[in-house]
Design a protein around this motif. Structure first.
Motif, PDB file in Angstrom:
ATOM      1  N   ILE A  29      36.950  40.826  -2.430  1.00 28.13           N
ATOM      2  CA  ILE A  29      37.541  39.622  -1.864  1.00 28.13           C
ATOM      3  C   ILE A  29      38.391  39.964  -0.652  1.00 28.13           C
ATOM      4  CG2 ILE A  29      39.120  37.703  -2.306  1.00 28.13           C
ATOM      5  CD1 ILE A  29      38.138  37.810  -5.243  1.00 28.13           C
ATOM      6  N   GLN A  30      39.276  40.930  -0.791  1.00 25.54           N
ATOM      7  CA  GLN A  30      40.202  41.269   0.285  1.00 25.54           C
ATOM      8  C   GLN A  30      39.560  42.076   1.405  1.00 25.54           C
ATOM      9  OE1 GLN A  30      43.188  39.893   0.515  1.00 25.54           O
ATOM     10  NE2 GLN A  30      42.773  38.881  -1.412  1.00 25.54           N
ATOM     11  N   ASP A  31      38.507  42.818   1.103  1.00 20.77           N
ATOM     12  CA  ASP A  31      37.886  43.686   2.101  1.00 20.77           C
ATOM     13  C   ASP A  31      36.912  42.960   3.027  1.00 20.77           C
ATOM     14  OD1 ASP A  31      39.294  45.769   1.001  1.00 20.77           O
ATOM     15  OD2 ASP A  31      37.622  46.513  -0.197  1.00 20.77           O
ATOM     16  N   ALA A  32      36.709  41.683   2.836  1.00 24.14           N
ATOM     17  CA  ALA A  32      35.716  40.937   3.611  1.00 24.14           C
ATOM     18  C   ALA A  32      36.269  40.497   4.963  1.00 24.14           C
ATOM     19  CB  ALA A  32      35.266  39.718   2.832  1.00 24.14           C
ATOM     20  N   SER A  33      35.386  40.478   5.941  1.00 23.38           N
ATOM     21  CA  SER A  33      35.744  40.015   7.282  1.00 23.38           C
ATOM     22  C   SER A  33      35.502  38.505   7.389  1.00 23.38           C
ATOM     23  CB  SER A  33      34.893  40.735   8.323  1.00 23.38           C
ATOM     24  OG  SER A  33      33.549  40.287   8.237  1.00 23.38           O
ATOM     25  N   PRO A  34      36.097  37.855   8.387  1.00 17.51           N
ATOM     26  CA  PRO A  34      35.817  36.423   8.594  1.00 17.51           C
ATOM     27  C   PRO A  34      34.321  36.154   8.815  1.00 17.51           C
ATOM     28  CG  PRO A  34      37.721  37.081   9.881  1.00 17.51           C
ATOM     29  CD  PRO A  34      37.131  38.342   9.305  1.00 17.51           C
ATOM     30  N   GLU A  35      33.637  37.079   9.479  1.00 14.50           N
ATOM     31  CA  GLU A  35      32.201  36.899   9.712  1.00 14.50           C
ATOM     32  C   GLU A  35      31.433  36.920   8.397  1.00 14.50           C
ATOM     33  OE1 GLU A  35      34.152  39.169  11.376  1.00 14.50           O
ATOM     34  OE2 GLU A  35      34.275  38.008  13.224  1.00 14.50           O
ATOM     35  N   GLN A  36      31.855  37.767   7.464  1.00 12.26           N
ATOM     36  CA  GLN A  36      31.207  37.795   6.152  1.00 12.26           C
ATOM     37  C   GLN A  36      31.490  36.500   5.392  1.00 12.26           C
ATOM     38  OE1 GLN A  36      33.052  41.577   5.152  1.00 12.26           O
ATOM     39  NE2 GLN A  36      31.011  42.454   4.798  1.00 12.26           N
ATOM     40  N   ASP A  37      32.715  35.988   5.524  1.00 11.74           N
ATOM     41  CA  ASP A  37      33.036  34.707   4.895  1.00 11.74           C
ATOM     42  C   ASP A  37      32.176  33.589   5.487  1.00 11.74           C
ATOM     43  OD1 ASP A  37      34.983  35.726   3.157  1.00 11.74           O
ATOM     44  OD2 ASP A  37      36.572  35.482   4.643  1.00 11.74           O
ATOM     45  N   LEU A  38      31.972  33.630   6.790  1.00 10.62           N
ATOM     46  CA  LEU A  38      31.118  32.634   7.451  1.00 10.62           C
ATOM     47  C   LEU A  38      29.696  32.719   6.919  1.00 10.62           C
ATOM     48  CD1 LEU A  38      30.686  30.450   9.626  1.00 10.62           C
ATOM     49  CD2 LEU A  38      30.320  32.309  11.268  1.00 10.62           C
ATOM     50  N   GLY A  68      37.147  27.865   3.529  1.00 12.86           N
ATOM     51  CA  GLY A  68      38.604  27.969   3.617  1.00 12.86           C
ATOM     52  C   GLY A  68      39.059  29.343   4.058  1.00 12.86           C
ATOM     53  N   ARG A  69      38.463  30.368   3.470  1.00 13.74           N
ATOM     54  CA  ARG A  69      38.822  31.737   3.861  1.00 13.74           C
ATOM     55  C   ARG A  69      38.529  31.960   5.347  1.00 13.74           C
ATOM     56  NH1 ARG A  69      39.582  36.190   0.730  1.00 13.74           N
ATOM     57  NH2 ARG A  69      38.388  37.372   2.258  1.00 13.74           N
ATOM     58  N   PHE A  70      37.350  31.504   5.786  1.00 13.26           N
ATOM     59  CA  PHE A  70      36.967  31.695   7.178  1.00 13.26           C
ATOM     60  C   PHE A  70      37.922  30.968   8.120  1.00 13.26           C
ATOM     61  CE2 PHE A  70      34.859  29.997  10.943  1.00 13.26           C
ATOM     62  CZ  PHE A  70      34.554  31.187  11.594  1.00 13.26           C
ATOM     63  N   GLU A  71      38.176  29.696   7.852  1.00 11.76           N
ATOM     64  CA  GLU A  71      38.997  28.900   8.769  1.00 11.76           C
ATOM     65  C   GLU A  71      40.444  29.381   8.818  1.00 11.76           C
ATOM     66  OE1 GLU A  71      38.433  24.742   7.808  1.00 11.76           O
ATOM     67  OE2 GLU A  71      36.691  24.639   9.130  1.00 11.76           O
ATOM     68  N   VAL A  72      40.996  29.823   7.711  1.00 10.23           N
ATOM     69  CA  VAL A  72      42.383  30.283   7.703  1.00 10.23           C
ATOM     70  C   VAL A  72      42.546  31.540   8.555  1.00 10.23           C
ATOM     71  CG1 VAL A  72      44.118  31.384   6.216  1.00 10.23           C
ATOM     72  CG2 VAL A  72      43.107  29.224   5.551  1.00 10.23           C
ATOM     73  N   VAL A  73      41.640  32.473   8.415  1.00 10.67           N
ATOM     74  CA  VAL A  73      41.774  33.741   9.137  1.00 10.67           C
ATOM     75  C   VAL A  73      41.369  33.604  10.602  1.00 10.67           C
ATOM     76  CG1 VAL A  73      40.931  36.121   9.265  1.00 10.67           C
ATOM     77  CG2 VAL A  73      41.497  35.119   7.058  1.00 10.67           C
ATOM     78  N   SER A  74      40.271  32.892  10.868  1.00 11.53           N
ATOM     79  CA  SER A  74      39.748  32.829  12.230  1.00 11.53           C
ATOM     80  C   SER A  74      40.383  31.716  13.059  1.00 11.53           C
ATOM     81  CB  SER A  74      38.237  32.617  12.211  1.00 11.53           C
ATOM     82  OG  SER A  74      37.938  31.325  11.736  1.00 11.53           O
ATOM     83  N   GLU A  75      40.908  30.684  12.388  1.00 10.27           N
ATOM     84  CA  GLU A  75      41.442  29.497  13.047  1.00 10.27           C
ATOM     85  C   GLU A  75      40.373  28.781  13.882  1.00 10.27           C
ATOM     86  OE1 GLU A  75      45.050  30.503  15.116  1.00 10.27           O
ATOM     87  OE2 GLU A  75      46.056  31.083  13.273  1.00 10.27           O
ATOM     88  N   ILE A  76      39.119  28.885  13.421  1.00 13.44           N
ATOM     89  CA  ILE A  76      37.978  28.238  14.075  1.00 13.44           C
ATOM     90  C   ILE A  76      37.370  27.250  13.088  1.00 13.44           C
ATOM     91  CG2 ILE A  76      35.691  28.605  15.095  1.00 13.44           C
ATOM     92  CD1 ILE A  76      36.590  31.486  15.742  1.00 13.44           C
ATOM     93  N   ASP A  77      37.002  26.074  13.566  1.00 15.85           N
ATOM     94  CA  ASP A  77      36.353  25.062  12.746  1.00 15.85           C
ATOM     95  C   ASP A  77      35.020  25.606  12.225  1.00 15.85           C
ATOM     96  OD1 ASP A  77      35.887  22.219  11.862  1.00 15.85           O
ATOM     97  OD2 ASP A  77      34.187  22.499  13.235  1.00 15.85           O
ATOM     98  N   PHE A  78      34.789  25.451  10.913  1.00 16.77           N
ATOM     99  CA  PHE A  78      33.580  25.989  10.299  1.00 16.77           C
ATOM    100  C   PHE A  78      32.310  25.422  10.913  1.00 16.77           C
ATOM    101  CE2 PHE A  78      30.180  25.206   7.190  1.00 16.77           C
ATOM    102  CZ  PHE A  78      29.753  26.514   7.002  1.00 16.77           C
ATOM    103  N   SER A  79      32.241  24.119  11.115  1.00 20.71           N
ATOM    104  CA  SER A  79      30.989  23.524  11.606  1.00 20.71           C
ATOM    105  C   SER A  79      30.628  24.049  12.981  1.00 20.71           C
ATOM    106  CB  SER A  79      31.056  21.998  11.587  1.00 20.71           C
ATOM    107  OG  SER A  79      32.138  21.543  12.365  1.00 20.71           O
ATOM    108  N   THR A  80      31.631  24.251  13.828  1.00 20.80           N
ATOM    109  CA  THR A  80      31.382  24.811  15.162  1.00 20.80           C
ATOM    110  C   THR A  80      30.899  26.254  15.050  1.00 20.80           C
ATOM    111  OG1 THR A  80      33.090  23.406  16.116  1.00 20.80           O
ATOM    112  CG2 THR A  80      32.444  25.348  17.397  1.00 20.80           C
ATOM    113  N   ALA A  81      31.600  27.040  14.242  1.00 20.40           N
ATOM    114  CA  ALA A  81      31.236  28.453  14.073  1.00 20.40           C
ATOM    115  C   ALA A  81      29.863  28.597  13.429  1.00 20.40           C
ATOM    116  CB  ALA A  81      32.290  29.165  13.237  1.00 20.40           C
ATOM    117  N   ALA A  82      29.566  27.755  12.430  1.00 24.60           N
ATOM    118  CA  ALA A  82      28.271  27.836  11.750  1.00 24.60           C
ATOM    119  C   ALA A  82      27.134  27.506  12.712  1.00 24.60           C
ATOM    120  CB  ALA A  82      28.249  26.910  10.547  1.00 24.60           C
ATOM    121  N   ALA A  83      27.315  26.472  13.529  1.00 19.49           N
ATOM    122  CA  ALA A  83      26.271  26.096  14.489  1.00 19.49           C
ATOM    123  C   ALA A  83      26.017  27.227  15.478  1.00 19.49           C
ATOM    124  CB  ALA A  83      26.666  24.822  15.222  1.00 19.49           C
ATOM    125  N   GLU A  84      27.085  27.822  15.990  1.00 20.84           N
ATOM    126  CA  GLU A  84      26.930  28.941  16.928  1.00 20.84           C
ATOM    127  C   GLU A  84      26.296  30.148  16.241  1.00 20.84           C
ATOM    128  OE1 GLU A  84      30.807  29.675  18.559  1.00 20.84           O
ATOM    129  OE2 GLU A  84      30.844  27.760  19.625  1.00 20.84           O
TER     130      GLU A  84
END
Length: 134
Positions: A29-38, A68-84
């Motif tokens: 859980i703790q060792d994951a990167s925001p990209e892995q959460d995405l 939630g994990r992705f958005e908290v760490v990256s401060e990027i909206d999930f839908s935008t990041a997922a589309a990209e």
């Protein structure tokens, strides 16, 4: 292999099939990167479209957890990041990460069960205090 992964994610196979893998990681859980959460959020979003009932609720909970994990760490909206991300990565690449996603969700599930057990004990103490005070 793809069908086995989806079957596990949908709850069709027992989670214990991945228990050994989940226990060998230092802290999945703790060792994951925001990209892995995405990747995990996208994976569970894809799986969620094919699930129903209580399985769908579990998949939605997993997806929400990773979003939630992705958005908290990256401060990027999930839908935008997922589309990209989906423009750059293939679904096969995302599905390839699914074993890690399932292991991480299992590790989190263990923690949730521990929290639940702790709260059951507190609830019993509260119930006993209420019944002795009446």
């Amino acid at each position: 292999m793809k069908h086995i992964i989806l079957a596990i994610a949908l709850g069709l196979l027992p989670a214990s099939l991945h228990a050994e893998k989940a226990s060998t990681a230092q802290d999945p859980i703790q060792d994951a990167s925001p990209e892995q959460d995405l990747d995990c959020a996208i994976f569970f979003a894809l799986v969620g479209g094919k699930s129903e009932g209580s399985r769908q609720a579990g998949v939605i909970a997993a997806m929400s957890y990773f979003i939630g994990r992705f958005e908290v760490v990256s401060e990027i909206d999930f839908s935008t990041a997922a589309a990209e991300h989906l423009e750059l990565a293939s679904l096969a690449e995302i599905i390839a990460e699914s074993d890690d996603c399932i292991s991480r969700m299992e590790a989190f599930s263990v923690r949730l069960n521990e929290f639940g057990d702790a709260f059951k004990g507190l609830q019993s103490e509260l119930d006993n205090a209420d019944s002795s005070g009446e």
